[in-house]
Design a protein around this motif. Structure first.
Motif, PDB file in Angstrom:
ATOM      1  N   ALA A  21       0.835  -1.216   0.000  1.00 54.99           N
ATOM      2  CA  ALA A  21       0.000   0.000   0.000  1.00 54.99           C
ATOM      3  C   ALA A  21       0.864   1.257   0.000  1.00 54.99           C
ATOM      4  CB  ALA A  21      -0.944  -0.015   1.201  1.00 54.99           C
ATOM      5  N   GLN A  22       1.917   1.267   0.810  1.00 53.89           N
ATOM      6  CA  GLN A  22       2.811   2.426   0.860  1.00 53.89           C
ATOM      7  C   GLN A  22       3.487   2.647  -0.491  1.00 53.89           C
ATOM      8  OE1 GLN A  22       6.645   1.990   1.072  1.00 53.89           O
ATOM      9  NE2 GLN A  22       6.488   4.115   0.382  1.00 53.89           N
ATOM     10  N   LEU A  23       3.995   1.579  -1.087  1.00 48.20           N
ATOM     11  CA  LEU A  23       4.679   1.716  -2.373  1.00 48.20           C
ATOM     12  C   LEU A  23       3.723   2.153  -3.475  1.00 48.20           C
ATOM     13  CD1 LEU A  23       7.040  -1.351  -2.098  1.00 48.20           C
ATOM     14  CD2 LEU A  23       7.793   1.003  -2.514  1.00 48.20           C
ATOM     15  N   GLN A  24       2.523   1.588  -3.503  1.00 47.45           N
ATOM     16  CA  GLN A  24       1.528   1.991  -4.507  1.00 47.45           C
ATOM     17  C   GLN A  24       1.200   3.479  -4.360  1.00 47.45           C
ATOM     18  OE1 GLN A  24       0.184   0.547  -7.097  1.00 47.45           O
ATOM     19  NE2 GLN A  24       0.609  -1.613  -6.799  1.00 47.45           N
ATOM     20  N   ARG A  25       0.952   3.887  -3.124  1.00 49.52           N
ATOM     21  CA  ARG A  25       0.563   5.275  -2.858  1.00 49.52           C
ATOM     22  C   ARG A  25       1.685   6.248  -3.215  1.00 49.52           C
ATOM     23  NH1 ARG A  25      -0.076   4.651   2.223  1.00 49.52           N
ATOM     24  NH2 ARG A  25       1.963   5.443   2.784  1.00 49.52           N
ATOM     25  N   ASP A  26       2.906   5.941  -2.801  1.00 53.18           N
ATOM     26  CA  ASP A  26       3.999   6.896  -2.939  1.00 53.18           C
ATOM     27  C   ASP A  26       4.765   6.785  -4.253  1.00 53.18           C
ATOM     28  OD1 ASP A  26       3.358   7.780  -0.390  1.00 53.18           O
ATOM     29  OD2 ASP A  26       4.967   6.651   0.588  1.00 53.18           O
ATOM     30  N   SER A  27       4.769   5.607  -4.881  1.00 51.88           N
ATOM     31  CA  SER A  27       5.633   5.404  -6.045  1.00 51.88           C
ATOM     32  C   SER A  27       4.943   4.760  -7.238  1.00 51.88           C
ATOM     33  CB  SER A  27       6.823   4.516  -5.655  1.00 51.88           C
ATOM     34  OG  SER A  27       7.503   5.075  -4.560  1.00 51.88           O
ATOM     35  N   GLY A  28       3.699   4.314  -7.077  1.00 51.18           N
ATOM     36  CA  GLY A  28       3.008   3.655  -8.177  1.00 51.18           C
ATOM     37  C   GLY A  28       3.584   2.288  -8.507  1.00 51.18           C
ATOM     38  N   LEU A  29       4.252   1.663  -7.531  1.00 48.95           N
ATOM     39  CA  LEU A  29       4.839   0.343  -7.719  1.00 48.95           C
ATOM     40  C   LEU A  29       4.208  -0.644  -6.755  1.00 48.95           C
ATOM     41  CD1 LEU A  29       8.644   1.304  -7.682  1.00 48.95           C
ATOM     42  CD2 LEU A  29       7.327   0.605  -9.699  1.00 48.95           C
ATOM     43  N   SER A  30       4.070  -1.874  -7.188  1.00 47.86           N
ATOM     44  CA  SER A  30       3.704  -2.926  -6.244  1.00 47.86           C
ATOM     45  C   SER A  30       4.970  -3.325  -5.482  1.00 47.86           C
ATOM     46  CB  SER A  30       3.138  -4.147  -6.981  1.00 47.86           C
ATOM     47  OG  SER A  30       4.176  -4.811  -7.694  1.00 47.86           O
ATOM     48  N   PHE A  31       4.790  -4.021  -4.382  1.00 45.79           N
ATOM     49  CA  PHE A  31       5.938  -4.496  -3.615  1.00 45.79           C
ATOM     50  C   PHE A  31       6.820  -5.390  -4.490  1.00 45.79           C
ATOM     51  CE2 PHE A  31       7.839  -7.568  -0.551  1.00 45.79           C
ATOM     52  CZ  PHE A  31       8.661  -6.675   0.119  1.00 45.79           C
ATOM     53  N   PHE A  32       6.212  -6.278  -5.272  1.00 41.19           N
ATOM     54  CA  PHE A  32       6.995  -7.168  -6.137  1.00 41.19           C
ATOM     55  C   PHE A  32       7.748  -6.367  -7.195  1.00 41.19           C
ATOM     56  CE2 PHE A  32       7.563 -10.288  -9.611  1.00 41.19           C
ATOM     57  CZ  PHE A  32       8.327 -11.216  -8.931  1.00 41.19           C
ATOM     58  N   GLU A  33       7.105  -5.376  -7.801  1.00 38.88           N
ATOM     59  CA  GLU A  33       7.788  -4.539  -8.789  1.00 38.88           C
ATOM     60  C   GLU A  33       8.978  -3.823  -8.145  1.00 38.88           C
ATOM     61  OE1 GLU A  33       3.905  -3.435 -11.561  1.00 38.88           O
ATOM     62  OE2 GLU A  33       4.473  -2.114  -9.899  1.00 38.88           O
ATOM     63  N   TYR A  34       8.769  -3.301  -6.952  1.00 35.98           N
ATOM     64  CA  TYR A  34       9.859  -2.635  -6.237  1.00 35.98           C
ATOM     65  C   TYR A  34      11.012  -3.606  -5.997  1.00 35.98           C
ATOM     66  CZ  TYR A  34      12.583  -0.357  -2.621  1.00 35.98           C
ATOM     67  OH  TYR A  34      13.621   0.175  -1.901  1.00 35.98           O
ATOM     68  N   MET A  35      10.705  -4.831  -5.558  1.00 35.10           N
ATOM     69  CA  MET A  35      11.750  -5.810  -5.283  1.00 35.10           C
ATOM     70  C   MET A  35      12.521  -6.163  -6.553  1.00 35.10           C
ATOM     71  SD  MET A  35      11.927  -6.163  -2.081  1.00 35.10           S
ATOM     72  CE  MET A  35      13.132  -7.475  -2.079  1.00 35.10           C
ATOM     73  N   VAL A  36      11.836  -6.258  -7.681  1.00 30.44           N
ATOM     74  CA  VAL A  36      12.517  -6.524  -8.954  1.00 30.44           C
ATOM     75  C   VAL A  36      13.507  -5.397  -9.243  1.00 30.44           C
ATOM     76  CG1 VAL A  36      12.182  -6.637 -11.472  1.00 30.44           C
ATOM     77  CG2 VAL A  36      10.701  -7.976  -9.943  1.00 30.44           C
ATOM     78  N   LEU A  37      13.039  -4.153  -9.157  1.00 29.73           N
ATOM     79  CA  LEU A  37      13.920  -3.013  -9.425  1.00 29.73           C
ATOM     80  C   LEU A  37      15.049  -2.934  -8.407  1.00 29.73           C
ATOM     81  CD1 LEU A  37      11.267  -0.265 -10.334  1.00 29.73           C
ATOM     82  CD2 LEU A  37      12.557  -1.750 -11.893  1.00 29.73           C
ATOM     83  N   ALA A  38      14.740  -3.181  -7.143  1.00 28.60           N
ATOM     84  CA  ALA A  38      15.753  -3.094  -6.083  1.00 28.60           C
ATOM     85  C   ALA A  38      16.840  -4.145  -6.263  1.00 28.60           C
ATOM     86  CB  ALA A  38      15.097  -3.229  -4.712  1.00 28.60           C
ATOM     87  N   MET A  39      16.444  -5.379  -6.589  1.00 27.65           N
ATOM     88  CA  MET A  39      17.442  -6.434  -6.776  1.00 27.65           C
ATOM     89  C   MET A  39      18.350  -6.118  -7.972  1.00 27.65           C
ATOM     90  SD  MET A  39      17.217  -8.576  -4.290  1.00 27.65           S
ATOM     91  CE  MET A  39      16.814  -7.143  -3.279  1.00 27.65           C
ATOM     92  N   LEU A  40      17.779  -5.550  -9.029  1.00 30.69           N
ATOM     93  CA  LEU A  40      18.599  -5.137 -10.170  1.00 30.69           C
ATOM     94  C   LEU A  40      19.508  -3.972  -9.787  1.00 30.69           C
ATOM     95  CD1 LEU A  40      15.978  -5.340 -13.056  1.00 30.69           C
ATOM     96  CD2 LEU A  40      17.970  -6.841 -12.712  1.00 30.69           C
ATOM     97  N   SER A  41      19.013  -3.044  -8.983  1.00 28.29           N
ATOM     98  CA  SER A  41      19.804  -1.867  -8.603  1.00 28.29           C
ATOM     99  C   SER A  41      21.011  -2.240  -7.755  1.00 28.29           C
ATOM    100  CB  SER A  41      18.939  -0.850  -7.853  1.00 28.29           C
ATOM    101  OG  SER A  41      18.703  -1.253  -6.511  1.00 28.29           O
ATOM    102  N   GLU A  42      20.953  -3.369  -7.090  1.00 27.55           N
ATOM    103  CA  GLU A  42      22.061  -3.796  -6.230  1.00 27.55           C
ATOM    104  C   GLU A  42      23.163  -4.519  -6.993  1.00 27.55           C
ATOM    105  OE1 GLU A  42      20.464  -5.940  -2.920  1.00 27.55           O
ATOM    106  OE2 GLU A  42      19.468  -4.162  -2.109  1.00 27.55           O
TER     107      GLU A  42
END
Length: 167
Positions: free
Chosen positions: A37-58
């Motif tokens: 809910a926080q990620l959708q509200r603040d960034s327009g991302l689902s938690f899974f989408e965020y994790m995909v981007l985060a794992m790539l960013s690392e």
């Protein structure tokens, strides 16, 4: 001849074990939704989408094989492919053949994807702190990590889950 089925008999939970189990189940059911809910509200991302981007960013080169990315995000290849296509349409990642293995596909974080995850991270980290870390003492955090690691070892081989060492 009568067969002994005692080894197949369930080991029922005692009262303390039942409470432990129910707390864990409640946590598993409510925490992902709160983070999502926080990620959708603040960034327009689902938690899974965020994790995909985060794992790539690392990754040093912001690249992972799709099969490895599925493993470290705890997603199926089907789910990851669907999400990767969505993120690709948004310009946040691209998929390309793996140079060392033409049968494999790499996911590559784009500059726009990097900017998106960097922008999303501060609020997400604040929410993680608020919901998970701040309610616990440092000792409890270490205990939670140890307990979680033991459960993960029973559920999933170490090479097929989120990397937990390092940063």
């Amino acid at each position: 001849m009568h067969e002994d089925l005692s080894s197949d008999a369930p080991r029922w939970l005692d009262a303390d074990e039942r409470l432990t189990w129910l707390v864990l189940v409640s946590l598993l059911q409510t925490l992902p939704g709160a983070l999502d809910a926080q990620l959708q509200r603040d960034s327009g991302l689902s938690f899974f989408e965020y994790m995909v981007l985060a794992m790539l960013s690392e990754q040093e080169d912001r690249t992972l094989r799709m099969s490895r990315l599925a493993a470290v995000t705890n997603g199926s290849m089907s789910r990851l492919s669907h999400v990767a296509a969505k993120l690709e349409r948004r310009g946040l990642l691209r998929r390309e053949p793996c140079p060392g293995d033409g049968r494999a596909i790499n996911a590559v974080l784009t500059d726009a994807g990097w900017e998106t995850v960097v922008a999303a991270a501060p609020r997400h980290v604040n929410r993680v702190r608020e919901l998970v870390l701040d309610p616990l003492t440092r000792t409890q955090q270490v205990q939670l990590r140890a307990v979680g690691s033991r459960i993960l070892d029973a559920v999933s081989p170490a090479g097929e889950r989120l990397p937990v060492g390092g940063r």
